[in-house]
Write a protein that holds these residues in place. Structure first.
Motif, PDB file in Angstrom:
ATOM      1  N   ARG A  48      -8.170  -4.843  -4.496  1.00 28.02           N
ATOM      2  CA  ARG A  48      -8.933  -5.435  -3.392  1.00 28.02           C
ATOM      3  C   ARG A  48      -8.184  -5.265  -2.081  1.00 28.02           C
ATOM      4  O   ARG A  48      -8.773  -5.027  -1.038  1.00 28.02           O
ATOM      5  N   MET A  49      -6.865  -5.388  -2.157  1.00 33.23           N
ATOM      6  CA  MET A  49      -6.076  -5.211  -0.946  1.00 33.23           C
ATOM      7  C   MET A  49      -6.167  -3.755  -0.474  1.00 33.23           C
ATOM      8  O   MET A  49      -6.289  -3.486   0.721  1.00 33.23           O
ATOM      9  N   GLY A  50      -6.120  -2.840  -1.434  1.00 37.44           N
ATOM     10  CA  GLY A  50      -6.247  -1.415  -1.101  1.00 37.44           C
ATOM     11  C   GLY A  50      -7.588  -1.120  -0.462  1.00 37.44           C
ATOM     12  O   GLY A  50      -7.690  -0.397   0.525  1.00 37.44           O
ATOM     13  N   GLN A  51      -8.632  -1.712  -1.017  1.00 37.84           N
ATOM     14  CA  GLN A  51      -9.985  -1.506  -0.503  1.00 37.84           C
ATOM     15  C   GLN A  51     -10.097  -2.020   0.928  1.00 37.84           C
ATOM     16  O   GLN A  51     -10.667  -1.373   1.799  1.00 37.84           O
ATOM     17  N   LEU A  52      -9.505  -3.186   1.167  1.00 37.65           N
ATOM     18  CA  LEU A  52      -9.539  -3.784   2.505  1.00 37.65           C
ATOM     19  C   LEU A  52      -8.858  -2.860   3.520  1.00 37.65           C
ATOM     20  O   LEU A  52      -9.392  -2.577   4.601  1.00 37.65           O
ATOM     21  N   VAL A  58     -13.312   7.582  10.609  1.00 36.73           N
ATOM     22  CA  VAL A  58     -13.320   8.638   9.591  1.00 36.73           C
ATOM     23  C   VAL A  58     -13.863   8.014   8.307  1.00 36.73           C
ATOM     24  O   VAL A  58     -13.511   6.880   7.989  1.00 36.73           O
ATOM     25  N   PRO A  59     -14.746   8.704   7.560  1.00 39.00           N
ATOM     26  CA  PRO A  59     -15.301   8.081   6.359  1.00 39.00           C
ATOM     27  C   PRO A  59     -14.240   7.687   5.331  1.00 39.00           C
ATOM     28  O   PRO A  59     -13.214   8.352   5.214  1.00 39.00           O
ATOM     29  N   PHE A  60     -14.537   6.597   4.623  1.00 39.19           N
ATOM     30  CA  PHE A  60     -13.664   6.144   3.541  1.00 39.19           C
ATOM     31  C   PHE A  60     -13.963   6.983   2.308  1.00 39.19           C
ATOM     32  O   PHE A  60     -15.120   7.156   1.933  1.00 39.19           O
ATOM     33  N   GLY A  61     -12.932   7.523   1.692  1.00 35.18           N
ATOM     34  CA  GLY A  61     -13.123   8.329   0.486  1.00 35.18           C
ATOM     35  C   GLY A  61     -12.992   7.490  -0.761  1.00 35.18           C
ATOM     36  O   GLY A  61     -13.986   6.992  -1.304  1.00 35.18           O
ATOM     37  N   ILE A  62     -11.757   7.278  -1.188  1.00 33.81           N
ATOM     38  CA  ILE A  62     -11.526   6.545  -2.437  1.00 33.81           C
ATOM     39  C   ILE A  62     -10.287   5.660  -2.331  1.00 33.81           C
ATOM     40  O   ILE A  62      -9.448   5.847  -1.459  1.00 33.81           O
ATOM     41  N   VAL A  63     -10.211   4.687  -3.251  1.00 32.07           N
ATOM     42  CA  VAL A  63      -8.953   3.991  -3.492  1.00 32.07           C
ATOM     43  C   VAL A  63      -8.423   4.543  -4.816  1.00 32.07           C
ATOM     44  O   VAL A  63      -9.168   4.644  -5.794  1.00 32.07           O
ATOM     45  N   ASP A  64      -7.173   4.939  -4.813  1.00 34.25           N
ATOM     46  CA  ASP A  64      -6.535   5.409  -6.047  1.00 34.25           C
ATOM     47  C   ASP A  64      -5.834   4.218  -6.675  1.00 34.25           C
ATOM     48  O   ASP A  64      -4.986   3.576  -6.054  1.00 34.25           O
ATOM     49  N   ILE A 114       0.901  -1.152   0.000  1.00 33.45           N
ATOM     50  CA  ILE A 114       0.000   0.000   0.000  1.00 33.45           C
ATOM     51  C   ILE A 114       0.933   1.194   0.000  1.00 33.45           C
ATOM     52  O   ILE A 114       1.743   1.350   0.920  1.00 33.45           O
ATOM     53  N   ARG A 115       0.872   2.024  -1.027  1.00 37.24           N
ATOM     54  CA  ARG A 115       1.826   3.120  -1.105  1.00 37.24           C
ATOM     55  C   ARG A 115       1.522   4.186  -0.056  1.00 37.24           C
ATOM     56  O   ARG A 115       2.408   4.722   0.570  1.00 37.24           O
ATOM     57  N   THR A 116       0.245   4.457   0.146  1.00 32.72           N
ATOM     58  CA  THR A 116      -0.054   5.508   1.127  1.00 32.72           C
ATOM     59  C   THR A 116      -1.471   5.414   1.681  1.00 32.72           C
ATOM     60  O   THR A 116      -2.394   5.031   0.961  1.00 32.72           O
ATOM     61  N   ILE A 117      -1.580   5.718   2.972  1.00 37.17           N
ATOM     62  CA  ILE A 117      -2.892   6.032   3.545  1.00 37.17           C
ATOM     63  C   ILE A 117      -2.849   7.539   3.758  1.00 37.17           C
ATOM     64  O   ILE A 117      -1.984   8.038   4.481  1.00 37.17           O
ATOM     65  N   LYS A 174      -9.876  -0.871 -15.589  1.00 37.38           N
ATOM     66  CA  LYS A 174     -10.985  -1.823 -15.731  1.00 37.38           C
ATOM     67  C   LYS A 174     -10.961  -2.863 -14.618  1.00 37.38           C
ATOM     68  O   LYS A 174     -12.001  -3.222 -14.082  1.00 37.38           O
ATOM     69  N   GLY A 175      -9.766  -3.351 -14.281  1.00 33.61           N
ATOM     70  CA  GLY A 175      -9.660  -4.348 -13.205  1.00 33.61           C
ATOM     71  C   GLY A 175      -9.940  -3.729 -11.852  1.00 33.61           C
ATOM     72  O   GLY A 175     -10.613  -4.317 -11.011  1.00 33.61           O
ATOM     73  N   GLY A 176      -9.424  -2.531 -11.645  1.00 26.76           N
ATOM     74  CA  GLY A 176      -9.513  -1.894 -10.336  1.00 26.76           C
ATOM     75  C   GLY A 176     -10.904  -1.413  -9.977  1.00 26.76           C
ATOM     76  O   GLY A 176     -11.320  -1.511  -8.832  1.00 26.76           O
ATOM     77  N   VAL A 177     -11.624  -0.914 -10.958  1.00 24.03           N
ATOM     78  CA  VAL A 177     -12.950  -0.335 -10.689  1.00 24.03           C
ATOM     79  C   VAL A 177     -13.887  -1.360 -10.053  1.00 24.03           C
ATOM     80  O   VAL A 177     -14.629  -1.069  -9.129  1.00 24.03           O
ATOM     81  N   MET A 178     -13.797  -2.582 -10.530  1.00 22.68           N
ATOM     82  CA  MET A 178     -14.660  -3.651 -10.019  1.00 22.68           C
ATOM     83  C   MET A 178     -14.292  -4.029  -8.577  1.00 22.68           C
ATOM     84  O   MET A 178     -15.111  -4.535  -7.824  1.00 22.68           O
ATOM     85  N   ALA A 179     -13.023  -3.759  -8.200  1.00 20.56           N
ATOM     86  CA  ALA A 179     -12.544  -4.226  -6.900  1.00 20.56           C
ATOM     87  C   ALA A 179     -12.826  -3.257  -5.753  1.00 20.56           C
ATOM     88  O   ALA A 179     -12.677  -3.617  -4.596  1.00 20.56           O
ATOM     89  N   SER A 180     -13.199  -2.038  -6.074  1.00 25.50           N
ATOM     90  CA  SER A 180     -13.384  -1.060  -5.004  1.00 25.50           C
ATOM     91  C   SER A 180     -14.737  -0.381  -5.136  1.00 25.50           C
ATOM     92  O   SER A 180     -15.251  -0.195  -6.236  1.00 25.50           O
TER      93      SER A 180
END
Lengths: 451, 89
Positions: A251-255, A266-272, A21-24, A315-321
């Motif tokens: 998916r790992m980022g989303q988790l 704190v609310p979740f905003g986005i996964v980049d 995970i590069r950054t929170i 395309k792959g990422g959008v489905m995962a988050s």
């Protein structure tokens, strides 16, 4: 029980292929910190950042330990400081110092948001703020700055473009004894996103909630390793492999994002979804392009490969988050990518090829060292070109150029850490001065008759 | 919370006993184990339930890592949510 192959694949991704995970990044609104008195405003800024991000680093470390995923950076982004400092009479640099102290107190790696949004024009307070950027970056260590000079809806503010060339040079000059590093902390955008967790361009947009958690994933090494297992695949299959890998990474980022958001309340905003390289060998976007079949990144065909990569990652990422945002795409920061450094060093990768690549990937001309004697007008003109690509294509583009004082084409500059090292690249020699000195605004583009 | 322990390295006598011994000491309940030996490479995956564990996750992990270092094995422990989210839709 989970499939043995899947378990071993995940472990290999983390151990050998640099999946992390590069950054929170915690976005904090400072809209309630404006005060007429500068020192009262700075105290309010410091207090709000420290209060909101008090547990950010410890929570990040806790998740890292419990889940066994490396989380490289914990960062903070704040409301564009030009908006907050406009109410005060004192120097905006005081606000940068307050941000820096708050970042040090909370233990984060960087704080972004010493920013101004001037895509349609600027008032005297904006100009004063932009003039303060070089000093602010030279006198602080963790503060990052950005300026938005154009957008698809507003066009390009050419007065701001003209000004920013000189600001970039001044940033480099004021930090000449530190490899002109000040310029590496300044990003100039067209279509800047309001929820980007990546530095140096992160800021917390005015449409965002009071506090939010955004997560940036990484993993070029994983994509490259997956492609290397299919040397005979055709391009359709290559796109499929990238998509599936991007899904897993995201998916790992989303988790992590969901968990950080829950633990911090704190609310979740986005996964980049960005593929963000590091100078570590094997963690390079250029190597992915080479794995697709190019002898060197920068060869003819690079733009096509990068377009495929960027699109398949999305395309792959959008489905995962559940929420995707920020810069989402493949980054091509030259000094931070072992393959790009190599390609630039041997002459395969030039500034003009990089410009073409930015038309199809995330962000723009990023972390490129140019000769110290490059004129401010040329830097402004490079910015104008990038901003035009972003404006016409409705995408984010940016420049982060380092006109390193005393450096000439062929020299190398080593920034260390995640910033890497880079060869000084050649810029065009003909003058754009008349064009830049005209000022005014490039009108917003038409959205039909697409050719 | 459920966690996945993986052990990879050169096969030798007592790996399973060693790792499950640490689990027992720490109050981690082993719910499933698969292991294979390919030539002399040992690979084991163990699912454990550690909600009622006597030690903290951090200490449990330290013990396992130390065991791996002593025996020249690569030992990892990770939350099972990672695998569920990465490999299941």
């Amino acid at each position: 029980m989970i499939n043995t192959k899947d378990i071993l694949e995940t472990i290999q991704m983390i151990q050998d292929e640099h999946l992390d995970i590069r950054t929170i990044t915690m976005g904090i609104s400072l809209l309630d910190c404006s005060r007429e008195d500068t020192s009262a405003a700075c105290t309010a800024v410091y207090d709000k950042i420290c209060r909101s991000a008090e547990k950010l680093v410890s929570t990040g470390e806790e998740i890292e330990r419990e889940y066994g995923i490396p989380i490289i950076n914990k960062r903070i982004s704040v409301t564009p400081m030009a908006l907050i400092s406009a109410a005060s009479k004192g120097s905006p640099v005081e606000f940068a110092k307050a941000m820096d102290s708050a970042a040090a107190a909370t233990g984060v790696n960087f704080i972004g948001g010493y920013s101004a949004l001037v895509h349609k024009g600027f008032g005297p307070k904006d100009e004063r703020f932009i003039d303060s950027i070089p000093e602010a970056l030279a006198e602080t260590s963790l503060v990052c700055s950005s300026v938005n000079v154009g957008s698809t809806k507003a066009g390009i503010n050419m007065d701001a473009v003209a000004k920013m060339g000189g600001i970039v040079k001044r940033c480099a000059e004021l930090t000449a004894d530190n490899r002109s590093f000040g310029a590496a902390k300044l990003v100039i955008f067209c279509n800047a996103p309001e929820d980007n967790p990546f530095m140096a361009g992160a800021f917390h947009g005015v449409g965002e909630p009071d506090c939010v958690i955004n997560v940036g994933v990484s993993g070029p090494g994983v994509v490259r390793a997956a492609l290397s297992k299919a040397p005979e695949a055709n391009i359709t299959e290559v796109a499929d492999i990238v998509k599936k890998t991007a899904f897993k990474i995201t998916r790992m980022g989303q988790l992590v994002a969901r968990e950080a958001s829950r633990r911090l309340g704190v609310p979740f905003g986005i996964v980049d979804l960005s593929l963000a390289p590091t100078p570590a060998v094997g963690d390079s976007v250029a190597y992915i392009l080479e794995e697709m079949g190019l002898e060197k990144c920068g060869a003819h065909g690079t733009t096509a490969c990068l377009a495929l990569l960027n699109d398949a990652v999305k395309k792959g990422g959008v489905m995962a988050s559940s929420h995707v945002g920020g810069l989402s795409g493949a980054f091509i920061p030259v000094s931070e990518d072992a393959g790009m450094i190599e390609a630039a060093r041997c002459g395969a990768l030039t500034l003009s090829k990089l410009e073409a690549m930015t038309a199809v990937c995330s962000v723009g001309l990023d972390m490129i060292v140019i000769p110290g004697d490059t004129s401010a007008d040329i830097i402004s003109a490079i910015l104008a070109d990038e901003a035009a690509i972003g404006m016409i294509n409705g995408k984010t583009t940016a420049i982060r150029l380092i006109p390193a004082v005393g450096a000439k084409v062929g020299d190398e500059l080593d920034f260390g850490g995640l910033f890497g090292s880079g060869p000084v690249m050649e810029v065009g020699g003909y003058s754009p001065s008349k064009f830049i000195s005209r000022g005014g605004r490039i009108p917003a583009p038409i959205h039909s008759l697409k050719n | 919370m459920r966690a996945v322990i993986t052990v990879i390295g050169k096969d030798m006598v007592g790996i399973l006993a060693g790792v499950s011994g640490i689990c027992a000491e720490s109050g981690a309940n082993v719910t499933d184990v698969t292991q294979s030996v390919l030539q002399d490479l040992f690979a084991m995956i163990m699912m454990v339930e550690i909600s009622d564990s006597k030690t903290t996750f951090h200490d449990f992990r330290e013990k396992l890592t130390q065991y791996g270092e002593d025996k020249g094995l690569s030992v990892h422990i990770m939350h099972d949510d990672i695998f569920n989210s990465m490999h299941r839709i």
